[in-house]
Design a protein around this motif. Structure first.
Motif, PDB file in Angstrom:
ATOM      1  N   ASP A   1       0.833  -1.206   0.000  1.00 31.29           N
ATOM      2  CA  ASP A   1       0.000   0.000   0.000  1.00 31.29           C
ATOM      3  C   ASP A   1       0.867   1.255   0.000  1.00 31.29           C
ATOM      4  N   LEU A   2       0.848   2.001  -1.095  1.00 33.04           N
ATOM      5  CA  LEU A   2       1.591   3.257  -1.181  1.00 33.04           C
ATOM      6  C   LEU A   2       0.672   4.474  -1.052  1.00 33.04           C
TER       7      LEU A   2
ATOM      8  N   SER B   1      -1.647   4.547   1.813  1.00 28.82           N
ATOM      9  CA  SER B   1      -1.872   4.587   3.269  1.00 28.82           C
ATOM     10  C   SER B   1      -3.110   5.416   3.631  1.00 28.82           C
ATOM     11  N   GLY B   2      -4.200   5.172   2.891  1.00 28.83           N
ATOM     12  CA  GLY B   2      -5.455   5.875   3.193  1.00 28.83           C
ATOM     13  C   GLY B   2      -5.320   7.377   3.102  1.00 28.83           C
ATOM     14  N   TRP B   3      -4.588   7.859   2.046  1.00 36.00           N
ATOM     15  CA  TRP B   3      -4.262   9.286   1.882  1.00 36.00           C
ATOM     16  C   TRP B   3      -3.434   9.778   3.066  1.00 36.00           C
ATOM     17  N   GLY B   4      -2.585   8.928   3.604  1.00 32.69           N
ATOM     18  CA  GLY B   4      -1.667   9.362   4.649  1.00 32.69           C
ATOM     19  C   GLY B   4      -2.119   9.052   6.058  1.00 32.69           C
ATOM     20  N   VAL B   5      -3.271   8.411   6.202  1.00 37.07           N
ATOM     21  CA  VAL B   5      -3.794   8.102   7.535  1.00 37.07           C
ATOM     22  C   VAL B   5      -2.947   7.043   8.243  1.00 37.07           C
ATOM     23  N   PHE B   6      -2.496   6.027   7.502  1.00 39.30           N
ATOM     24  CA  PHE B   6      -1.829   4.886   8.122  1.00 39.30           C
ATOM     25  C   PHE B   6      -0.317   5.074   8.169  1.00 39.30           C
ATOM     26  N   GLY B   7       0.112   6.135   8.833  1.00 32.99           N
ATOM     27  CA  GLY B   7       1.536   6.389   8.954  1.00 32.99           C
ATOM     28  C   GLY B   7       2.261   5.260   9.664  1.00 32.99           C
ATOM     29  N   ILE B   8       1.632   4.672  10.661  1.00 34.03           N
ATOM     30  CA  ILE B   8       2.271   3.577  11.398  1.00 34.03           C
ATOM     31  C   ILE B   8       1.823   2.215  10.871  1.00 34.03           C
TER      32      ILE B   8
ATOM     33  N   ASN C   1      13.202   6.015   9.937  1.00 35.04           N
ATOM     34  CA  ASN C   1      12.982   5.047   8.860  1.00 35.04           C
ATOM     35  C   ASN C   1      12.456   5.740   7.605  1.00 35.04           C
ATOM     36  N   ALA C   2      11.564   6.712   7.796  1.00 37.55           N
ATOM     37  CA  ALA C   2      11.042   7.460   6.653  1.00 37.55           C
ATOM     38  C   ALA C   2      12.168   8.184   5.927  1.00 37.55           C
ATOM     39  N   ALA C   3      13.097   8.751   6.684  1.00 34.97           N
ATOM     40  CA  ALA C   3      14.227   9.449   6.068  1.00 34.97           C
ATOM     41  C   ALA C   3      15.110   8.472   5.286  1.00 34.97           C
ATOM     42  N   ARG C   4      15.380   7.306   5.881  1.00 37.83           N
ATOM     43  CA  ARG C   4      16.272   6.334   5.233  1.00 37.83           C
ATOM     44  C   ARG C   4      15.633   5.708   3.996  1.00 37.83           C
ATOM     45  N   MET C   5      14.403   5.212   4.141  1.00 39.79           N
ATOM     46  CA  MET C   5      13.744   4.572   3.002  1.00 39.79           C
ATOM     47  C   MET C   5      13.441   5.591   1.906  1.00 39.79           C
ATOM     48  N   GLY C   6      13.096   6.814   2.310  1.00 40.93           N
ATOM     49  CA  GLY C   6      12.828   7.857   1.329  1.00 40.93           C
ATOM     50  C   GLY C   6      14.065   8.208   0.517  1.00 40.93           C
ATOM     51  N   ALA C   7      15.208   8.290   1.193  1.00 44.17           N
ATOM     52  CA  ALA C   7      16.458   8.609   0.482  1.00 44.17           C
ATOM     53  C   ALA C   7      16.790   7.510  -0.520  1.00 44.17           C
ATOM     54  N   ARG C   8      16.567   6.262  -0.134  1.00 39.94           N
ATOM     55  CA  ARG C   8      16.832   5.160  -1.057  1.00 39.94           C
ATOM     56  C   ARG C   8      15.928   5.243  -2.283  1.00 39.94           C
ATOM     57  N   LEU C   9      14.618   5.453  -2.051  1.00 39.50           N
ATOM     58  CA  LEU C   9      13.676   5.507  -3.173  1.00 39.50           C
ATOM     59  C   LEU C   9      13.951   6.704  -4.080  1.00 39.50           C
ATOM     60  N   MET C  10      14.289   7.850  -3.493  1.00 35.35           N
ATOM     61  CA  MET C  10      14.599   9.025  -4.307  1.00 35.35           C
ATOM     62  C   MET C  10      15.794   8.753  -5.223  1.00 35.35           C
ATOM     63  N   THR C  11      16.803   8.081  -4.695  1.00 30.28           N
ATOM     64  CA  THR C  11      17.972   7.737  -5.508  1.00 30.28           C
ATOM     65  C   THR C  11      17.575   6.836  -6.664  1.00 30.28           C
TER      66      THR C  11
ATOM     67  N   ASN D   1      -3.404  15.782 -13.334  1.00 39.45           N
ATOM     68  CA  ASN D   1      -2.051  15.886 -12.799  1.00 39.45           C
ATOM     69  C   ASN D   1      -1.164  14.830 -13.435  1.00 39.45           C
ATOM     70  N   HIS D   2       0.089  15.156 -13.700  1.00 35.23           N
ATOM     71  CA  HIS D   2       1.026  14.198 -14.285  1.00 35.23           C
ATOM     72  C   HIS D   2       1.949  13.582 -13.241  1.00 35.23           C
ATOM     73  N   VAL D   3       1.535  13.638 -11.979  1.00 38.40           N
ATOM     74  CA  VAL D   3       2.371  13.164 -10.881  1.00 38.40           C
ATOM     75  C   VAL D   3       1.737  11.958 -10.205  1.00 38.40           C
ATOM     76  N   ILE D   4       2.518  10.904 -10.010  1.00 40.36           N
ATOM     77  CA  ILE D   4       2.122   9.789  -9.158  1.00 40.36           C
ATOM     78  C   ILE D   4       2.777  10.017  -7.809  1.00 40.36           C
ATOM     79  N   LYS D   5       1.957   9.983  -6.760  1.00 41.30           N
ATOM     80  CA  LYS D   5       2.454  10.295  -5.415  1.00 41.30           C
ATOM     81  C   LYS D   5       2.561   9.028  -4.583  1.00 41.30           C
ATOM     82  N   LEU D   6       3.707   8.879  -3.916  1.00 36.97           N
ATOM     83  CA  LEU D   6       3.927   7.771  -3.000  1.00 36.97           C
ATOM     84  C   LEU D   6       3.884   8.311  -1.580  1.00 36.97           C
ATOM     85  N   ILE D   7       2.931   7.823  -0.776  1.00 34.24           N
ATOM     86  CA  ILE D   7       2.865   8.148   0.653  1.00 34.24           C
ATOM     87  C   ILE D   7       2.599   6.852   1.428  1.00 34.24           C
ATOM     88  N   PRO D   8       3.554   5.920   1.401  1.00 36.45           N
ATOM     89  CA  PRO D   8       3.351   4.634   2.062  1.00 36.45           C
ATOM     90  C   PRO D   8       3.413   4.762   3.578  1.00 36.45           C
TER      91      PRO D   8
END
Length: 476
Positions: free
Chosen positions: A73-74, A76-83, A339-349, A421-428
């Motif tokens: 799930d990327l 997360s209920g529009w950001g609800v399921f942060g945990i 974890n968000a910082a680490r996984m986000g940096a990996r995905l951005m790369t 919109n031409h953007v796909i947004k990831l908010i897992p």
């Protein structure tokens, strides 16, 4: 004690109420119930794009459909399921409240749990002093409008272009997207749109000294639009110069989403109000909150006879407060911000590497686990012709050519950042791991690579979606 007449004695023939049995018995009616009694158009959307798999359960970052297939799930209920979904710490906290017979929502009393949650929240923004609880993000925005007007004596509220702040009357008045505004008549007087990332325009808008507050998302959710490095610091300076309150809408960006507890921490600013909701709920009980400076709060609640001048019946309910406290505990105990910082940096790369390989990928932006993958007009003639054909039918339709096969073939739930919109947004969920990142990278890479083949399966799907769009337009 006198006995009831026999004809009024309650019958015991009725079976005990059981939600599990009710769900199992009526699962077959999932879509017909919504078609008949609720939003038929949503059902049609799901069936058209093949998302009608009937999700039956969820755990952490994973969803399971009626066949037992697992999805990542990327959304997360529009950001609800942060945990993540159904976290045991939150569930245990809610069970504890339900089993304690607490005197919930007495109204002529104050809640211990609400006081503790307010105390905990303010440790993340020590320059703020007070908390007002609400039931949702939109309700938090509505509260901020009232507090801003009351504390400044001004009526106007400024907001940024491309913004999204909610769909209730006041919040919608501060939401720039015309798709949400159209059809609902005249919205709140005194709402002023200012170009995002334009400090000169903001300075001009606030110079009238009539604007009570400027509300802005640190990173705009609908397209993952990023501020320039100097923008939010400039916003703070301009607001203070003109006596306008600086309101940071952290409803989606807050609680670790961007690799900091609050997104504003990336730019070192201290707004007058911070709005939170979504992930604070733990995914179970809706909650919203406005963190603010004492002088703002006490302009509203300034006398005993005004102690109830603003509120909400279900705000500060024990279940919501317990969910919020448990959510903060999980975020800290599991280092979800890190974890968000680490996984986000990996995905951005990884996504930036795809942008170098694939001409359809225009830009990658975001922070932490709030990432936007933007697609744009390709250079090669065949791709450009196919792209232009889709765009002529429906702006942004191409992104569905990516999200649908990612969902159907790779079992990854993701969607576009907004209409046209031409953007796909990831908010897992913030609990994703390296194995999940492998899954994400592999899925996107395969589908984007396939999209560069003309003719190909992706563009065949594009013709089908275009036909649907043309028929829907003709029907309307």
């Amino acid at each position: 004690m006198a006995q009831l007449p026999t004809d009024t004695v309650p019958t015991t023939d009725r079976p005990p109420f059981d939600i599990g049995s009710l769900l199992a018995d009526r699962e077959i009616d999932r879509y017909s119930l919504h078609t008949q009694h609720m939003n038929e158009q949503m059902v049609r959307v799901l069936q058209t794009i093949g998302y009608d798999v009937g999700f039956r359960s969820g755990h952490g970052q994973y969803l399971f459909d009626r066949k037992g297939d697992r999805y990542l799930d990327l959304l997360s209920g529009w950001g609800v399921f942060g945990i993540g979904r159904n976290h045991p710490t939150v569930r245990d906290a809610l069970k504890s409240v339900l089993g304690s017979d607490l005197p919930n929502l007495v109204q002529m009393d104050v809640s211990v749990l609400a006081g503790i949650l307010a105390e905990r929240l303010l440790t993340y923004a020590p320059y703020l002093d007070k908390v007002f609880f609400a039931n949702s993000g939109a309700e938090s925005v509505e509260a901020a409008i009232k507090f801003a007007r009351a504390s400044t004596g001004r009526d106007e509220i400024a907001y940024a272009s491309q913004s999204y702040h909610g769909l209730t009357y006041g919040a919608l008045s501060l939401t720039a997207d015309k798709m949400f505004r159209t059809g609902f008549g005249t919205l709140m007087p005194g709402s002023i749109e200012v170009p995002f990332n334009d400090l000169a325009a903001l300075d001009r808008a606030l110079a009238s000294k009539k604007v009570a507050a400027f509300i802005v998302e640190p990173i705009q959710g609908k397209g993952v639009y990023m501020p320039s490095d100097e923008y939010l610091r400039g916003v703070q300076e301009i607001c203070r110069k003109h006596g306008t309150l600086f309101v940071a809408d952290e409803i989606q960006t807050g609680l670790g989403r961007t690799g900091k507890f609050f997104a504003i921490e990336h730019w070192g600013v201290e707004p007058d109000m911070i709005l939170i909701a979504k992930a604070l709920s733990g995914g179970h009980v809706p909650i919203g909150a406005v963190l603010m400076r004492r002088k703002i709060f006490e302009k509203v609640f300034n006398r005993m006879d005004r102690a109830v001048v603003h509120g909400s019946t279900f705000a500060k309910g024990d279940l919501a407060m317990a969910a919020g406290l448990a959510t903060l505990e999980v975020i800290e105990a599991e280092d979800l911000v890190g974890n968000a910082a680490r996984m986000g940096a990996r995905l951005m790369t990884s996504f930036n590497a795809m942008a170098e390989r694939y001409e359809l990928v225009k830009n990658i932006r975001g922070k932490g686990l709030m990432i936007g993958v933007e697609f744009g007009t390709p250079r090669s003639l065949k791709l450009k012709a196919a792209w232009s054909l889709l765009e002529a039918v429906n702006t942004g339709l191409f992104c569905q050519l990516i999200t649908i096969p990612i969902f159907k073939e790779h079992k990854v739930l993701v969607q576009v950042a907004g209409a046209g919109n031409h953007v796909i947004k990831l908010i897992p969920p913030l609990c994703i791991n390296d194995t999940d990142c492998d899954w994400i990278e592999r899925s996107f890479d395969a589908v984007i690579a396939d999209a560069h083949k003309v003719p190909g399966a992706v563009w065949t799907l594009g013709r089908t979606l275009a036909d649907h769009a043309i028929k829907a337009r003709a029907s309307a």
